[in-house]
Write an enzyme that holds these catalytic residues in place. Structure first.
Site, PDB file in Angstrom:
ATOM      1  N   GLN A  15       0.762  -1.268   0.072  1.00 18.20           N
ATOM      2  CA  GLN A  15       0.104  -0.119  -0.077  1.00 18.20           C
ATOM      3  C   GLN A  15       0.632   1.202  -0.109  1.00 18.20           C
ATOM      4  O   GLN A  15       0.683   2.231  -0.765  1.00 18.20           O
ATOM      5  CB  GLN A  15      -0.884  -0.037   1.209  1.00 18.20           C
ATOM      6  CG  GLN A  15      -1.673   1.338   1.368  1.00 18.20           C
ATOM      7  CD  GLN A  15      -2.227   1.532   2.525  1.00 18.20           C
ATOM      8  OE1 GLN A  15      -3.462   1.316   2.757  1.00 18.20           O
ATOM      9  NE2 GLN A  15      -1.611   1.508   3.883  1.00 18.20           N
ATOM     10  N   ASP A  61      15.066  -9.504  -1.762  1.00 16.28           N
ATOM     11  CA  ASP A  61      14.410  -9.839  -0.434  1.00 16.28           C
ATOM     12  C   ASP A  61      15.190  -9.201   0.718  1.00 16.28           C
ATOM     13  O   ASP A  61      16.334  -9.164   0.699  1.00 16.28           O
ATOM     14  CB  ASP A  61      14.434 -11.260  -0.495  1.00 16.28           C
ATOM     15  CG  ASP A  61      13.268 -11.887   0.432  1.00 16.28           C
ATOM     16  OD1 ASP A  61      12.132 -12.166   0.214  1.00 16.28           O
ATOM     17  OD2 ASP A  61      13.605 -11.657   1.987  1.00 16.28           O
ATOM     18  N   SER A  87       3.744  -7.342   7.537  1.00 14.18           N
ATOM     19  CA  SER A  87       3.004  -6.294   8.142  1.00 14.18           C
ATOM     20  C   SER A  87       1.681  -6.707   8.732  1.00 14.18           C
ATOM     21  O   SER A  87       1.257  -5.923   9.506  1.00 14.18           O
ATOM     22  CB  SER A  87       2.693  -5.190   7.134  1.00 14.18           C
ATOM     23  OG  SER A  87       1.661  -5.464   6.395  1.00 14.18           O
ATOM     24  N   THR A 128       6.085   1.632  13.786  1.00 11.68           N
ATOM     25  CA  THR A 128       4.779   1.476  13.896  1.00 11.68           C
ATOM     26  C   THR A 128       4.517   2.057  15.426  1.00 11.68           C
ATOM     27  O   THR A 128       5.069   1.530  16.315  1.00 11.68           O
ATOM     28  CB  THR A 128       4.441   0.211  13.429  1.00 11.68           C
ATOM     29  OG1 THR A 128       3.208  -0.015  13.912  1.00 11.68           O
ATOM     30  CG2 THR A 128       5.304  -0.954  14.179  1.00 11.68           C
ATOM     31  N   GLU A 130       2.244   0.056  17.004  1.00 12.28           N
ATOM     32  CA  GLU A 130       2.076  -1.289  17.310  1.00 12.28           C
ATOM     33  C   GLU A 130       3.481  -1.538  18.403  1.00 12.28           C
ATOM     34  O   GLU A 130       3.242  -2.103  19.383  1.00 12.28           O
ATOM     35  CB  GLU A 130       2.290  -2.215  16.487  1.00 12.28           C
ATOM     36  CG  GLU A 130       0.973  -2.876  15.793  1.00 12.28           C
ATOM     37  CD  GLU A 130       0.089  -3.621  16.627  1.00 12.28           C
ATOM     38  OE1 GLU A 130       0.531  -4.635  17.384  1.00 12.28           O
ATOM     39  OE2 GLU A 130      -0.947  -3.320  16.950  1.00 12.28           O
ATOM     40  N   TYR A 152       5.155  -9.130  16.033  1.00 12.11           N
ATOM     41  CA  TYR A 152       5.123  -8.049  14.910  1.00 12.11           C
ATOM     42  C   TYR A 152       5.974  -6.875  15.580  1.00 12.11           C
ATOM     43  O   TYR A 152       6.780  -6.323  15.296  1.00 12.11           O
ATOM     44  CB  TYR A 152       4.009  -7.896  14.199  1.00 12.11           C
ATOM     45  CG  TYR A 152       3.945  -6.493  13.653  1.00 12.11           C
ATOM     46  CD1 TYR A 152       4.468  -6.265  11.912  1.00 12.11           C
ATOM     47  CD2 TYR A 152       3.301  -5.389  13.964  1.00 12.11           C
ATOM     48  CE1 TYR A 152       4.414  -5.298  11.354  1.00 12.11           C
ATOM     49  CE2 TYR A 152       3.372  -4.149  13.296  1.00 12.11           C
ATOM     50  CZ  TYR A 152       3.969  -4.135  11.875  1.00 12.11           C
ATOM     51  OH  TYR A 152       3.840  -2.919  10.943  1.00 12.11           O
ATOM     52  N   LYS A 156       9.439  -5.303  15.104  1.00 11.34           N
ATOM     53  CA  LYS A 156       9.493  -4.037  14.608  1.00 11.34           C
ATOM     54  C   LYS A 156      10.408  -2.948  15.630  1.00 11.34           C
ATOM     55  O   LYS A 156      11.020  -1.841  15.092  1.00 11.34           O
ATOM     56  CB  LYS A 156       8.098  -3.341  14.474  1.00 11.34           C
ATOM     57  CG  LYS A 156       7.366  -3.660  13.139  1.00 11.34           C
ATOM     58  CD  LYS A 156       7.912  -2.893  12.197  1.00 11.34           C
ATOM     59  CE  LYS A 156       7.407  -3.326  10.631  1.00 11.34           C
ATOM     60  NZ  LYS A 156       7.825  -2.174   9.538  1.00 11.34           N
ATOM     61  N   HIS A 182      -2.916   3.328   8.987  1.00 11.12           N
ATOM     62  CA  HIS A 182      -3.244   4.304   7.677  1.00 11.12           C
ATOM     63  C   HIS A 182      -3.693   3.374   6.686  1.00 11.12           C
ATOM     64  O   HIS A 182      -3.168   2.432   6.481  1.00 11.12           O
ATOM     65  CB  HIS A 182      -2.183   5.344   7.489  1.00 11.12           C
ATOM     66  CG  HIS A 182      -0.805   4.710   7.139  1.00 11.12           C
ATOM     67  ND1 HIS A 182      -0.040   4.601   8.224  1.00 11.12           N
ATOM     68  CD2 HIS A 182      -0.162   4.090   6.169  1.00 11.12           C
ATOM     69  CE1 HIS A 182       1.237   3.924   7.944  1.00 11.12           C
ATOM     70  NE2 HIS A 182       1.187   3.601   6.504  1.00 11.12           N
TER      71      HIS A 182
END
Ligand code: NAP
Ligand code: G4F
Length: 324
Positions: A15, A61, A87, A128, A130, A152, A156, A182
């Protein structure tokens, strides 16, 4: 018109990668994107934005340092945006090791590639909200302690601190954007907003009867991805690298977001919504609410899209897609 600057984006097919590519192309950048090998077509977002043929793709990658070094060399990048990640929070409990390798070690791989090939390049890390997880302040900003609640979030946090560490150890121009949720019409279907807007469109068209969700009491600070990629670019333009919270400063329950979506097409939520235990998570982030004051003051950034505008835009896009 060209501005003679080269950008390299990991996660270019995601995105944010798609919106950021469009923004940078409009500013005259030459844009390269790292394309992770998949057996299916992952270029639909670039196609929807009409830039599929303008972004130059390099195979690579995040878990493969040599491919990232090659991507740095081929792109001759002045600016590097590390958006690639596993994600989806829900998947991180099923694939915690992969998530750590891509979202944690992968960041170090990109930082190493930058350090080896062009340490003068400006680097952006997609951190993030999170990382705040079990929140330690009612409104979270750059000084709020972290308390991640998922594999996650943990991975992060590693990427975030690696970014700070490379800035302080090696003098890299490395910034970390602590972005709150978002969304957009290009959001992956597994995330709650798009799952909702797609289902509402299908129900409206008579192709589906129910929408099954997990915890609708959690609250998120939702903004529009198109606004948020501008903050990423602004960070890499600053004389000094730094960390910034990017958020709207408003929080809404999943329940109220669902009401907006059904209300937009004149349907009653209670006739279609089913709570399904399979969508609850082993640990939940109950509420997120960001304070974007630093980004507003120092970057001159501000969110421009309300949640109402965002969700109605997404429902309308899903209706259009389904109607062919
Ligand atoms: P997204 O749509 O899920 O895109 C993720 C991208 O990462 C995709 O292009 C994906 O490629 C790529 N990728 C996955 N594994 C990879 C690997 N091993 N090597 C190289 N690329 C890989 O995510 P997004 O919403 O655009 O988010 C962009 C970044 O911001 C992510 O790092 C995310 O964690 C972070 N973030 C997002 C939000 C949000 O609300 N959207 C908020 C805060 C932070 P494929 O398409 O081939 O799978
Ligand atoms: O849309 P979500 O899956 O997003 P989540 O977990 O907040 O993560 C997103 O935002 C993060 C930034 O804070 C990013 F770092 C991350 O990459 C991702 O973009 O879930 C939002 C909320 C959660 O509380 C979840 O439990 O919605 C709740 N929810 C309720 N039912 C559901 C569902 N989420 C999903 N995906 N699917 C459901 O059926």
């Amino acid at each position: 018109m060209s501005n003679n600057k080269n950008a390299l984006i990991t996660g270019v097919t995601g995105q944010d990668g798609a919106y950021l590519s469009k923004l940078l192309l409009e500013k005259g950048y030459s844009v390269h994107g790292v394309l992770a090998r998949r057996s299916t077509d992952t270029l639909w977002r670039l196609r929807e934005l009409g830039i599929e043929n303008e972004v130059k793709l390099v195979d690579g990658d995040l878990t493969d340092l040599s491919s990232l070094i090659r991507a740095m060399e081929i792109s001759k990048a002045d600016e590097v945006y590390n958006l690639g990640a596993q994600s989806f929070v829900g998947t991180s409990w099923q694939q915690p090791i992969l998530t750590a390798q891509v979202d944690g070690v992968g960041v170090i791989n990109v930082l190493e590639a930058v350090r080896i090939v062009n340490p003068k390049a400006h680097f952006y890390q997609a951190s993030t909200s999170e990382m705040f997880g079990l929140i330690q302040a009612d409104m979270q900003d750059e000084t709020t302690p972290f308390y991640p609640r998922s594999p996650y979030g943990v991975a992060k946090l590693m990427g975030h601190w690696a970014t700070v560490n490379y800035r302080e150890s090696f003098g890299l121009h490395a910034s970390s954007g602590i972005l709150f949720n978002h969304e957009s019409p290009l959001r992956g279907i597994e995330f709650v907003t798009r799952k909702v807007t797609d289902a509402v469109a299908r129900i409206k068209l008579g192709r589906q009867k129910e929408l099954r969700l997990g915890n609708i009491d959690s609250k998120r600070d939702w903004g529009f991805a198109g606004d948020y990629v501008e903050a990423m670019w602004l960070m890499t333009q600053q004389p000094e690298a730094d960390d910034y919270v990017v958020a709207t400063g408003l929080t809404t329950t999943v329940r109220d977001m669902v009401e907006i979506a059904f209300g937009h097409v004149g349907l009653n939520t209670g006739d279609h919504l089913v709570i399904d235990p399979q969508f609850f998570r082993p640990a939940e982030v109950d509420v997120l609410l960001g304070n974007p004051a630093k980004a507003i003051a120092r970057l001159g950034w501000k969110p421009r899209t309300s949640l109402q505008q965002l969700i109605t835009m997404m429902v309308d896009a899903d209706l259009r897609r389904l109607q062919g």
